[in-house]
Design a protein around this motif. Structure first.
Motif, short mmCIF file in Angstrom:
data_model
loop_
_atom_site.label_atom_id
_atom_site.label_comp_id
_atom_site.label_asym_id
_atom_site.label_seq_id
_atom_site.Cartn_x
_atom_site.Cartn_y
_atom_site.Cartn_z
N LEU A 16 1.12 -1.12 0.16
CA LEU A 16 0.04 0.10 0.00
C LEU A 16 0.93 1.25 0.10
N GLU A 17 1.99 1.15 0.95
CA GLU A 17 2.94 2.36 1.06
C GLU A 17 3.67 2.78 -0.54
N VAL A 18 4.06 1.45 -1.20
CA VAL A 18 4.59 1.55 -2.28
C VAL A 18 3.45 2.01 -3.64
N GLU A 19 2.31 1.43 -3.63
CA GLU A 19 1.49 1.43 -4.84
C GLU A 19 0.49 2.92 -4.57
N ALA A 20 0.25 3.19 -3.26
CA ALA A 20 -0.68 4.17 -3.25
C ALA A 20 -0.50 5.00 -1.82
N PRO A 21 0.62 5.76 -2.17
CA PRO A 21 1.34 6.28 -0.62
C PRO A 21 -0.02 7.44 0.03
N LYS A 22 -0.82 7.98 -0.94
CA LYS A 22 -1.81 8.81 -0.56
C LYS A 22 -2.76 7.88 0.27
N LYS A 23 -3.01 6.88 -0.02
CA LYS A 23 -3.94 5.75 0.89
C LYS A 23 -3.22 5.24 1.98
N ALA A 24 -1.98 5.03 1.83
CA ALA A 24 -1.27 4.82 3.12
C ALA A 24 -1.24 5.96 4.23
N ARG A 25 -1.04 7.00 3.71
CA ARG A 25 -1.10 8.23 4.61
C ARG A 25 -2.50 8.19 5.30
N LYS A 26 -3.39 8.19 4.38
CA LYS A 26 -4.73 8.18 5.07
C LYS A 26 -4.94 7.17 5.88
N SER A 27 -4.62 5.72 5.81
CA SER A 27 -4.76 4.63 6.61
C SER A 27 -3.94 4.92 7.90
N ILE A 28 -2.89 5.56 7.85
CA ILE A 28 -2.10 6.01 9.19
C ILE A 28 -2.63 6.86 10.05
N ASN A 29 -3.30 8.00 9.20
CA ASN A 29 -3.67 9.13 10.09
C ASN A 29 -4.86 8.38 10.78
N LYS A 30 -5.81 7.49 10.08
CA LYS A 30 -7.03 6.90 10.68
C LYS A 30 -6.65 5.94 11.90
N GLY A 31 -5.51 5.13 11.68
CA GLY A 31 -4.89 4.27 12.68
C GLY A 31 -4.54 4.96 13.92
N ALA A 32 -3.66 6.23 13.54
CA ALA A 32 -3.25 7.09 14.74
C ALA A 32 -4.29 7.54 15.61
N GLU A 33 -5.32 8.11 14.78
CA GLU A 33 -6.70 8.68 15.89
C GLU A 33 -7.17 7.64 16.76
N ILE A 34 -7.20 6.15 15.80
CA ILE A 34 -8.06 5.04 16.65
C ILE A 34 -7.27 4.88 18.08
N PHE A 35 -5.79 4.40 17.86
CA PHE A 35 -4.96 4.39 18.94
C PHE A 35 -4.96 5.60 19.98
N ALA A 36 -4.90 6.62 19.48
CA ALA A 36 -5.01 7.69 20.55
C ALA A 36 -6.47 7.81 21.10
N LYS A 37 -7.48 7.42 20.53
CA LYS A 37 -8.72 7.51 21.27
C LYS A 37 -8.73 6.06 22.52
N HIS A 38 -8.36 5.04 22.07
CA HIS A 38 -8.16 4.10 23.09
C HIS A 38 -7.05 4.36 24.11
N LEU A 39 -6.05 4.91 24.01
CA LEU A 39 -4.95 5.32 24.71
C LEU A 39 -5.45 6.42 25.72
N LYS A 40 -6.32 7.26 25.26
CA LYS A 40 -7.11 8.50 25.92
C LYS A 40 -8.10 7.64 27.06
N ASP A 41 -8.89 6.79 26.39
CA ASP A 41 -10.00 6.05 27.36
C ASP A 41 -9.29 5.10 28.26
N ASP A 42 -8.28 4.45 28.16
CA ASP A 42 -7.42 3.57 28.77
C ASP A 42 -6.65 4.15 30.09
N THR A 43 -6.34 5.56 29.75
CA THR A 43 -5.48 5.95 30.64
C THR A 43 -6.05 6.33 31.74
N PRO A 44 -5.51 5.98 33.16
CA PRO A 44 -6.08 6.12 34.41
C PRO A 44 -6.65 7.43 34.77
N VAL A 45 -7.53 7.65 35.39
CA VAL A 45 -8.19 9.02 35.76
C VAL A 45 -7.31 9.45 36.98
#
Length: 120
Positions: A16-45
């Protein structure tokens, strides 16, 4: 997901990175936001300072692969380590690992969807 399935998915991510870098960047952005949301939710208060300090970094490609850092900003990063990994007086809560595990399937699905679009 099996080890073989994981290896195949990683090969597809590279494709995906080689053949469609724009799609790869889009996927990485989405993935980073997903992980950030879970990290925020799982961080102890505590005072709420750690959870509100979860940040998604800028896109990097210095290694030839696209990547984004997700974690706590400099003002909290040093502190997050103690409840996450534990100390002599505090058991490890492993919230960063839990966030990774919870994010995994969602992120892989984002990549799988982009791969399906690439093959169409």
């Amino acid at each position: 997901m099996s080890v073989e399935g994981e290896a195949e998915m990683l090969a597809n991510v590279t494709r995906l990175e080689v053949e469609a870098p724009k799609k790869a960047r889009k996927s990485i952005n989405k993935g980073a936001e997903i992980f950030a949301k879970h990290l925020k939710d799982d961080t102890p208060v505590d005072s709420g300072a750690l959870a509100s300090d979860v940040k998604v970094g800028a896109m990097k490609s210095s290694t030839g692969r696209f990547e984004k850092q997700v974690g706590y900003s400099g003002k909290s990063a040093w502190r997050a380590h103690f409840p996450d990994k534990g100390t002599k007086k505090q058991r490890a809560q492993n919230f960063s690992i839990r966030a990774q595990e919870e994010s995994r399937d969602e992120i892989l699905e984002v990549y799988a969807e982009e791969m399906r679009l690439l093959d169409d």
